[in-house]
Write a protein that holds these residues in place. Sequence first.
Motif, short mmCIF file in Angstrom:
data_model
loop_
_atom_site.label_atom_id
_atom_site.label_comp_id
_atom_site.label_asym_id
_atom_site.label_seq_id
_atom_site.Cartn_x
_atom_site.Cartn_y
_atom_site.Cartn_z
N TYR A 160 0.67 -1.16 0.05
CA TYR A 160 0.02 -0.03 0.02
C TYR A 160 0.94 1.42 -0.02
O TYR A 160 0.31 2.47 -0.29
CB TYR A 160 -1.00 0.02 1.24
CG TYR A 160 -1.99 -1.20 1.17
CD1 TYR A 160 -3.09 -1.11 0.30
CD2 TYR A 160 -1.90 -2.10 2.16
CE1 TYR A 160 -3.98 -1.90 0.33
CE2 TYR A 160 -2.89 -3.10 2.08
CZ TYR A 160 -4.03 -3.10 1.21
OH TYR A 160 -4.77 -3.99 1.27
N GLY A 161 2.08 1.03 0.30
CA GLY A 161 2.79 2.47 0.47
C GLY A 161 2.42 3.13 1.94
O GLY A 161 1.71 2.73 2.61
N GLY A 162 3.47 4.16 2.15
CA GLY A 162 3.35 4.77 3.24
C GLY A 162 3.61 3.83 4.84
O GLY A 162 4.50 3.00 4.64
N LEU A 163 3.32 4.40 5.89
CA LEU A 163 3.25 3.79 7.22
C LEU A 163 1.99 3.18 7.64
O LEU A 163 1.13 3.82 7.30
CB LEU A 163 3.72 4.93 8.21
CG LEU A 163 3.75 4.45 9.55
CD1 LEU A 163 5.18 3.60 9.80
CD2 LEU A 163 3.99 5.44 10.62
N VAL A 164 1.95 1.81 7.59
CA VAL A 164 0.83 0.92 7.94
C VAL A 164 0.90 0.23 9.04
O VAL A 164 2.02 -0.47 9.64
CB VAL A 164 0.91 -0.06 6.74
CG1 VAL A 164 -0.61 -0.87 6.69
CG2 VAL A 164 0.68 0.84 5.32
N ILE A 165 -0.33 0.21 9.79
CA ILE A 165 -0.35 -0.57 11.06
C ILE A 165 -1.28 -1.75 10.62
O ILE A 165 -2.60 -1.64 10.16
CB ILE A 165 -1.06 0.20 12.07
CG1 ILE A 165 -0.34 1.51 12.28
CG2 ILE A 165 -1.00 -0.86 13.53
CD1 ILE A 165 -0.81 2.32 13.25
N ALA A 166 -0.79 -3.06 10.87
CA ALA A 166 -1.47 -4.22 10.41
C ALA A 166 -1.69 -5.22 11.71
O ALA A 166 -0.75 -5.31 12.54
CB ALA A 166 -1.09 -4.84 9.29
N ALA A 167 -2.53 -5.91 11.59
CA ALA A 167 -2.82 -6.98 12.89
C ALA A 167 -3.50 -8.12 12.26
O ALA A 167 -4.32 -7.96 11.40
CB ALA A 167 -3.60 -6.35 13.90
#
Length: 296
Positions: free
Chosen positions: A138-145
């Motif tokens: 997705y690009g950028g800064l990503v938070i995922a869980a």
Amino acid sequence: MRSFTIQVPASSANIGPGFDSLGLAVNLHLKLEVTEADKWEFEHRSPLLGPVTNYEEHFIYKIAKETAARHNKELRPCKVVETSDIPLARGLGSSSSAVLAGIEIANQIANLSLTAEEKLQYGTDIEGHPDNIAPALYGGLVIAAITDDQETHWVRLPEIRSDIVVHIPNVELKTEKARGVLPEDYSRGQATSASAVSNVFIAALLSDDYSLAGKMMEKDLFHEPYRADLIPNYHLIRNSAKEYGAYGTVISGAGPTMISFVPKGDGETIADQMRRILPDYEIKALQVDLTGLKVD
């Protein structure tokens, strides 16, 4: 003969307290030129990529074949010309970039029509955690869980108003070794404190308080205290970067690269100062990649 190009950015995972859940895409890239052909062939045109032997043993081919098989599809043969400026086994997501490239080759060649969410899920299934896959996609800064139903959920933060400096040593550190020094369990007190630090870090980024974000990114309790001894010049890099104006410096992924958030516009100046201290390192001033996976 159909042809297309795939570009996938490098990524830095964890960013201090965001262990296995937070990742940042940066402007180093894996690029593939793919052309349908009579037989499979991989050609490497980068000194960072190893030699090609049997295409069936090529990591990207294996991922592409596995992805197509999930949909009971066969892959038509292709010639793949590969270039990369992502160093291998340095904590900059080279494996995740290759995973996404393989998924996308299958998506294009086998006409899978995968959604971005499916690509994320497939990549997470392969990697075991989403913190590199999500920002590379997705690009950028990503938070995922990953929730208990094994679904991957993510949020991309607004644009990060910071330059990035990476400090890349001329040594490799395998993720397995870096994971091997981590504890199997954390006490409730440790987990509570570590989660609180992570929460404040994200809140500070959202509030444009980069001074506080820098303090919090250096207060991780999940992995950095255990991995610090594996990272060459860990304390020297942290302290020197802070002296020259960095907000904060942490291990990139599992290491051994370290990554600094620095004031916008100061990246090259701080990188140049760090090069004087660490002349045997490759030190780069980078930008956040906001595009992620790109197919043309």
